[in-house]
Design an enzyme around this catalytic site. Structure first.
Site: not given
Length: 129
Positions: A17, A19-20, A82
């Site tokens: 949801y 920066t990926l 993460e």
């Protein structure tokens, strides 16, 4: 425990949801993953932390996610990015839990830290500034 190898046996999908997502600065982590499509999740709410968003397990009107099929190696890389800690998931920046998507169950990284005072996104997508 949800080691990447065990996690992939439960579901090979991950929903992202922030920066990926495609076109954003951390998408290179998913360059070898299979993009399945977009979805809207009502099981999470986003908070705009500035350089990146954080998801909390709170009802929303639908946050936009992209769903990818990954392997254990890719998931292990995402876990490092993460700060997901397999043995103590509540101590890292993010925990990793399964949420329903239209492509099937997918891992979603949920933020462990406080979000008080940050802008809330209950519908739509986070946009980088």
């Amino acid at each position: 425990m949800h080691t990447p190898t065990l996690a992939i046996t439960r579901t090979p999908l991950v929903a992202v949801y922030g920066t990926l997502k495609r076109g954003l600065h951390n998408h290179h982590w998913l360059q070898h993953a299979d993009f399945l499509g977009e979805d809207r999740l009502t099981s999470a709410t986003l908070y705009d932390l500035g350089p990146y968003p954080a998801a909390k397990p709170e009802p929303s009107r639908g946050i936009e996610v992209e769903v990818f099929q990954v392997d254990a190696r890719l998931l292990a890389g995402l876990d490092r990015l993460e700060d997901y800690r397999v043995r103590t998931p509540r101590e890292g920046d993010y925990d990793r839990l399964i949420h329903a998507t239209r492509f099937g169950p997918a891992w979603l990284y949920l933020y462990n830290r406080r979000v008080t005072g940050f802008p809330v996104i209950r519908e739509g997508a986070w946009r980088p500034r």
